[in-house]
Design an enzyme around this catalytic site. Sequence first.
Site, mmCIF file in Angstrom:
data_model
loop_
_atom_site.group_PDB
_atom_site.id
_atom_site.type_symbol
_atom_site.label_atom_id
_atom_site.label_comp_id
_atom_site.label_asym_id
_atom_site.label_seq_id
_atom_site.Cartn_x
_atom_site.Cartn_y
_atom_site.Cartn_z
ATOM 1 N N LEU A 61 39.248 40.336 52.982
ATOM 2 C CA LEU A 61 39.728 39.907 54.221
ATOM 3 C C LEU A 61 38.395 39.578 54.795
ATOM 4 C CD1 LEU A 61 40.692 39.879 57.580
ATOM 5 C CD2 LEU A 61 40.529 42.883 56.645
ATOM 6 N N ILE A 62 38.435 38.313 54.862
ATOM 7 C CA ILE A 62 37.139 37.256 55.483
ATOM 8 C C ILE A 62 36.373 37.491 57.211
ATOM 9 C CG2 ILE A 62 35.508 35.383 55.255
ATOM 10 C CD1 ILE A 62 36.820 35.580 52.271
ATOM 11 N N GLY B 170 35.026 36.066 60.222
ATOM 12 C CA GLY B 170 34.362 34.201 60.549
ATOM 13 C C GLY B 170 34.183 33.536 59.559
ATOM 14 N N SER C 138 35.733 29.980 59.684
ATOM 15 C CA SER C 138 35.598 28.640 60.589
ATOM 16 C C SER C 138 34.155 28.137 59.924
ATOM 17 C CB SER C 138 36.259 29.111 62.273
ATOM 18 O OG SER C 138 34.846 28.965 62.901
ATOM 19 N N GLY D 266 30.531 27.473 58.410
ATOM 20 C CA GLY D 266 29.811 27.941 57.485
ATOM 21 C C GLY D 266 29.389 29.705 55.955
ATOM 22 N N GLY E 290 31.338 32.085 55.866
ATOM 23 C CA GLY E 290 32.743 32.429 56.224
ATOM 24 C C GLY E 290 33.368 31.169 55.359
ATOM 25 N N SER F 57 21.488 39.725 57.342
ATOM 26 C CA SER F 57 19.604 39.041 57.971
ATOM 27 C C SER F 57 18.717 39.957 57.480
ATOM 28 C CB SER F 57 20.149 38.458 59.176
ATOM 29 O OG SER F 57 19.046 37.996 59.580
ATOM 30 N N TYR G 174 19.141 39.737 68.979
ATOM 31 C CA TYR G 174 19.745 39.985 67.234
ATOM 32 C C TYR G 174 19.191 40.984 66.721
ATOM 33 C CZ TYR G 174 21.060 36.903 63.197
ATOM 34 O OH TYR G 174 21.561 36.656 61.757
#
Length: 286
Positions: A5-6, A8, A10, A12, A14, A137, A150
Amino acid sequence: MKNILITGTSTGVGFEAALLFAEHNYKVYATMRNLKKANTLQEEAKKRNLSIEILRLDVTDNDSILKAIDLIIAQDGKIDILLNNAGAGFAKTLEQTSQEEIDWVTDVNYTGVIRTTKAVLPFMREKKAGHIINVTSIGGLVGQPFNELYCGAKFAVEGFTEALASYISPTFNINFSLVEPGGITTEFMNNAVQKTQNENGELATGEYAPIFHKYLSGAQDRASNEELPMYQTGKQVAEVIFKVAETDTPPLRVRTSVWSENLGNLKTQLDPDGSKLLKQVQSYFL
């Protein structure tokens, strides 16, 4: 067949991860907040003759998370891997950030990871097997200018993941991994900078403007450095994620580039993959 299950997917990382795992015979559940953006992934999967099931899942909406997971469990009876990839960049000074923006950055980048992880854990625990991979990140290890909100959210995901791994992994055989990219050549950074613009498209930084412009100029210089590039493609990061998923004893944490490795070196050189710290925490508390 293993499934994954991934979140994001749409664009990049993911998007690339969904295709890569499908190419290696995983059953891929690619999720995204807005299914109107699904066409690009559908067309690419069709072009490569790959089977990918696309579902709606918004990490800020718990009902959508539970609905997607219930569907997967109904079809497969398990979730082998959860890849928490969904996130959003944000580059703006704290003073000039609204409370609404603070809540949004935290929700997308941190609380969303909590929601999805909480939702899959009962099924992985029942099977005594699973792997949760959280894309953070280098900003989850090293605080950076104009990225305080962030970075704060990504630091939180790092601590959250370390804590879960300290007792869930040895007890229930569920692995946890943190994947820590540097810059990624997708629309991620552009979106982050857009959040800093006012209604006229100007950088709304006030007295911080000289520092912010220096920051942007430095980012452009780093992007053009061919000897030590700061930015990777989404595909390059996805390839690191795939290697982590395929490893028999996956690392707690891994950087995805020489640039990110160098930036985090002062914090990671004694324990690059986090395994020593994890063992120490377990010896102290369990």
